[in-house]
Design an enzyme around this catalytic site. Structure first.
Site, PDB file in Angstrom:
ATOM      1  N   ASN A  60      -0.728  10.336   6.150  1.00 61.11           N
ATOM      2  CA  ASN A  60      -1.937   9.969   6.872  1.00 61.11           C
ATOM      3  C   ASN A  60      -2.940  11.085   7.027  1.00 61.11           C
ATOM      4  OD1 ASN A  60      -1.604   7.140   7.478  1.00 61.11           O
ATOM      5  ND2 ASN A  60       0.274   7.849   8.455  1.00 61.11           N
ATOM      6  N   THR A 104      -7.799  10.094  -0.251  1.00 64.89           N
ATOM      7  CA  THR A 104      -8.000  10.803  -1.519  1.00 64.89           C
ATOM      8  C   THR A 104      -6.801  10.663  -2.450  1.00 64.89           C
ATOM      9  OG1 THR A 104      -7.284  12.748  -0.327  1.00 64.89           O
ATOM     10  CG2 THR A 104      -9.643  12.453  -0.657  1.00 64.89           C
ATOM     11  N   THR A 156      -0.076  -9.910  12.850  1.00 67.55           N
ATOM     12  CA  THR A 156       0.669  -8.829  12.225  1.00 67.55           C
ATOM     13  C   THR A 156       0.008  -8.257  10.991  1.00 67.55           C
ATOM     14  OG1 THR A 156       2.750  -8.270  11.224  1.00 67.55           O
ATOM     15  CG2 THR A 156       1.943 -10.458  10.778  1.00 67.55           C
ATOM     16  N   GLU A 191       5.650   4.154   7.491  1.00 61.53           N
ATOM     17  CA  GLU A 191       5.196   5.337   6.756  1.00 61.53           C
ATOM     18  C   GLU A 191       6.031   6.565   7.095  1.00 61.53           C
ATOM     19  OE1 GLU A 191       0.573   4.399   5.605  1.00 61.53           O
ATOM     20  OE2 GLU A 191       0.983   5.404   7.486  1.00 61.53           O
ATOM     21  N   LYS A 195       3.812  -6.944   3.806  1.00 64.82           N
ATOM     22  CA  LYS A 195       3.583  -5.521   3.603  1.00 64.82           C
ATOM     23  C   LYS A 195       3.379  -4.906   4.984  1.00 64.82           C
ATOM     24  CE  LYS A 195       0.400  -3.276   3.556  1.00 64.82           C
ATOM     25  NZ  LYS A 195      -0.594  -2.566   4.411  1.00 64.82           N
ATOM     26  N   THR A 208       0.880  -1.184   0.000  1.00 65.18           N
ATOM     27  CA  THR A 208       0.000   0.000   0.000  1.00 65.18           C
ATOM     28  C   THR A 208       0.916   1.232   0.000  1.00 65.18           C
ATOM     29  OG1 THR A 208      -0.249  -0.126   2.409  1.00 65.18           O
ATOM     30  CG2 THR A 208      -1.982  -1.129   1.067  1.00 65.18           C
TER      31      THR A 208
END
Lengths: 411, 411
Positions: free
Chosen positions: A406, A411, A193, A280, A182, A156
Site C-alpha cells: 500500500n 505505480t 462488501t 493484503e 475478490k 487485484t
C-alpha cells in the site's frame, strides 16, 4: 473450507449451478499482459437478482448504474473489470453505462439486464477502448467451465481465486449456489462488501432473494476486516435463473427459504474466510469468536473491534500472546459489557490456552502460546458471561507486506 | 514548534513555571539500565489540579487511584513509571495506591495529594520493590532543572522527549504553562489522552482549570491518532500552584481565562504534533485541515477519519499522491457532506498542489506531487464548501517499523 451437514461442496465456481457460463480475458486496462482484467458471467435465462452495496458516501460509478439496472429485480449477465475502480471520475456513470451497453450488444440482451462492477485505483479515468475491442472475444470465450477464469480476472492484489459452490436438495430438486469474490485491501465492508458475484439455479423471487442476501451478508462479509477501510466499490450480487426446477421460493416463511439461506450462508462464510486469510500482506487468518454477550449486536461490535485493532494484528504477525491488546480493543469498542468477567482463550490446531480470566491475566506457558500462534489459522475466543449474544468476525495480521503493497499501489 | 502571538516559548519543560521540581531515574522496572523508568514532579506549594482520562472501558489501575485523589481538586506531586502499565492486574489498584504512599512518604506530603500513572505492557504484575528502593533517591534528585530527566523517564517506544513551555502576561504578572508527554503507540485518544503532565504557576481555581483542560484537550490530543487504538492508560493532568502571583482565575467568563486557555492550547497543540510526528515507526507528521464543513463536529469527524486510514497512511509512507484514499476515508466517515463539492490540496514546505475538485480528480504533475510528499511534514487540506466548520487532526504514516515494533513489543 468449512463444511455443513446436508451441503455438498462442488467445484466449478459460478458455473457450478445449471445454465451459467463465464469467462475472463486480458483486455488491456492493466499493463501486465499476464493478468486477466475483464470478466463476464451470463445466464442462459433471465434471472431474479439482488445486490447489496457499500455504505461509503463516495460510491463508485458502476454501483450507481447497477442499482438502476436492478430496480426491476432482474438481470442476466455481469461484466467486471479490474485495474481501475471508475470512481471519483467526472465521466464515471456514462462509462459504467457504456460497459453495460457493450456487454448487452455482445450478448444480444438488453443493457438494463447487465450488472456492472469495477475494482482498482480510484480517480483515474477509465478507458473504454480495451473493453470495446475485447467484448466479442469475451462473449465468445464464455463457457460452462469458465468460472475459474472469471474468478481470476476480478482479482487485484489478491494472491488467489476465491470460489465456493455448494449443492443441496430443495423440494426434491438438486440446487446449487456458487460465488466468486475478490478482497485483499480496502476491506471493511459495511452493509455490503468487496466484490462478490453469486449464481444459483434455484427458483427464488427477487424480493425474497434480496432478503436472504442482506441477512446473510450481515453475518459474513460485514464481519470481515482487513484494514478498517470501507471501499467505495463494495458490491455483492446474486442471480437466480430457476433452472434447478424447484417450486419458486416466494416467501421468507417457508422451509425452502431456510434451506436456501443456510446454503447461501455456507458459501458466503467460506468466501469471508478466504478474503480475510488473503488480506493484503496477510500471513494468518484470525477468527474472533465472542460468546456470552448481552446480545448479538454487542457480540458483533466486540468481535469486530478485536479483529480491527492494528496493535493486535501486529502482535499476531509477531506470534506474540499480547492479550492485553485484546482487552484494550474490547474496552474501546463501546459495547455494553462487564469487563471484570472477560475470559480470553487463544486456540489453533496446536491446542488451546486461557490467557485471561475475570478481566485479569492468568499465568500461562509462553512456550505453549508460541506453539499455538505459529499456526496459520488462529482463533481468539472471548467469553463474556453477560448473556446469550454470540458473533464471529474474521481478519488477518498486519505485516510488512501490507505496508509495502500500500505504500506504492498506483505505480 | 508553532508559535503564537503574545506567547514566548521557553525551555525547562515542566520546571519552567515557578516552584516546580522534577526528576527521572532508572529504578529497575525496565531491564535496560540505560533507560530511566521512574519520574517525579513536585510543587513547592499545594496546587489546584485537574485531569482527563481515557474513555476505554478497561481503565488502568493508576487512573482509578488518581481519579479518587483528585476528587478535592488538589494535588502537589506526580509519580509515573514506564515499562509496566499496571492494567488488568488483580492487585493493580492496591499497587497504584502504594505508589502514592511511597511518593508521599519520600516527599513528606499526604498520599492523597499525589497523581499516579503507569505506562507499558498491559497485564503484567507490577513489582513495587524497585520503586520502594529508589523513592528516596528520586526525591533527592528533584531539582528546578529536572524537567528533561522526568520527560525522558516516561517514554516507552517514543524516540524523543516531548516538552513545551510558554510564557505570557496575566493581569500584569508573568505566567508560565508547561507540559511533558509520551505518545508513540496505542494512540487514538478519546476525551483524554496518552500520558501528559502539565504544570503552571498561574493561580486558577480547580473547577475552572478542569474546564480549560477539557476544552483544549478536545481540540488537541483528541485530534491525534497514531494507530486507532485508544489506550487503557491515557491521562492528562495539570497542577497550578499560583506562584506567578496573578489574581485567582475563578470564572470562565473572564479575559484572563481566555488568555490562559489560549496559552494552554499552544502547549497542547505543540505536544499533539510532537506525539503524532513521533508515532511508532513514523517517518512523517500528517496534518489534515478541514474547512467548509457543515459544523465543527463534522469537520472533526472528517479530519480524524482521513488521519486514521491505514491505506492513506501507507500511501504517505510511500510518498504516493493516492488522493482516492482520502476521498474514500471522507466517504466512510459518516459525516454530513456533499461529496460532489470536495476539494483536496496536498501541501508541504515544497509547495501546494490541488489533486481533487468537485469530488473528482484533476490533472496534476506527479513530479510536483512527489516533491511535496518527500517532506517530513505533510498538510492535507480538505475544503468542503458546505458551511463554516473547521478542524485539524494530526497523525503519522504507517511504516515497516510500526509493524516491527508492535510485532514483538513484549520481548
Amino acid at each position: 473450507m468449512i463444511k455443513y451437514e446436508g451441503l455438498e461442496l462442488v467445484s466449478g465456481g459460478v458455473c457450478a449451478p445449471k445454465g451459467f457460463k463465464a469467462a475472463g480475458v486480458h483486455c488491456g486496462i492493466r499493463k501486465n499482459r499476464a493478468k486477466k482484467d475483464l470478466a463476464m458471467i451470463c445466464s442462459d435465462q433471465l434471472c431474479d437478482a439482488a445486490a447489496v452495496y457499500t455504505q461509503n458516501l463516495v460510491k463508485g460509478a458502476p454501483i450507481l448504474v447497477t442499482q438502476q439496472n436492478l430496480k426491476n429485480g432482474k438481470a442476466q449477465a455481469v461484466i467486471v473489470n479490474s485495474g481501475n475502480a471508475n470512481t471519483c471520475n467526472a465521466d464515471g456513470e456514462a462509462k459504467a453505462a457504456a460497459m453495460c451497453e457493450i456487454a448487452g450488444k455482445a450478448l444480444n440482451l438488453p443493457e438494463e439486464d447487465v450488472i456492472v462492477a469495477s475494482t482498482g485505483v480510484i480517480g483515474q479515468v477509465l478507458e473504454l477502448e480495451p473493453i470495446v475491442s475485447h467484448a466479442e472475444e469475451l462473449a465468445k470465450a464464455l463457457s460452462y467451465e469458465g468460472g475459474h477464469d472469471a474468478a481470476n480476472a476480478i482479482l487485484t492484489t489478491d494472491t488467489c481465486e476465491k470460489e465456493v459452490a455448494v449443492r443441496f436438495e430443495l423440494a426434491g430438486k438438486t440446487c446449487t449456489i456458487a460465488g466468486m469474490a475478490k478482497g485483499s485491501g480496502m476491506i471493511h465492508p459495511n452493509m455490503a462488501t468487496m466484490l462478490c458475484f453469486m449464481t444459483t439455479d434455484a427458483a427464488i423471487d427477487h424480493e425474497v432473494l434480496q432478503k436472504a442476501l442482506s441477512t446473510v451478508v450481515n453475518d459474513t462479509f460485514n464481519m470481515v476486516s482487513v484494514d478498517g477501510d470501507t471501499s467505495t466499490n463494495d458490491m455483492a450480487s446474486i442471480m437466480a435463473n430457476g433452472m434447478a426446477g424447484n417450486p419458486l421460493i416466494d416467501s421468507v416463511e417457508s422451509e425452502e427459504y431456510e434451506l436456501f439461506r443456510e446454503a447461501l450462508f455456507a458459501v458466503l462464510m467460506n468466501l469471508s474466510r478466504m478474503i480475510a486469510g488473503d488480506g493484503e500482506g496477510a500471513t494468518k487468518l484470525l477468527e474472533c469468536v465472542v460468546t456470552g454477550a448481552v446480545d448479538t449486536q454487542n457480540a458483533k461490535i466486540i468481535a469486530k473491534s478485536v479483529i480491527t485493532s492494528n496493535l493486535f494484528k501486529c502482535a499476531m504477525f509477531g506470534e506474540d500472546a499480547n492479550w492485553g491488546r485484546i482487552l484494550c480493543a474490547i474496552g474501546y469498542s463501546k459495547a455494553d459489557l462487564d469487563i471484570h468477567k472477560v475470559e480470553v482463550i487463544l486456540s489453533s490446531e496446536a491446542g488451546s490456552l486461557q490467557v485471561c480470566k475475570n478481566g485479569a491475566g492468568v499465568a500461562f506457558s509462553e512456550e505453549k502460546a508460541a506453539e499455538i500462534l505459529k499456526e496459520e489459522e488462529i482463533k481468539i475466543i472471548v467469553n463474556l458471561g453477560d448473556g446469550n449474544g454470540k458473533a464471529v468476525a474474521w481478519g488477518c495480521d498486519l505485516t510488512y507486506n501490507y505496508v509495502k503493497i500500500n505504500g506504492d499501489y498506483r505505480t
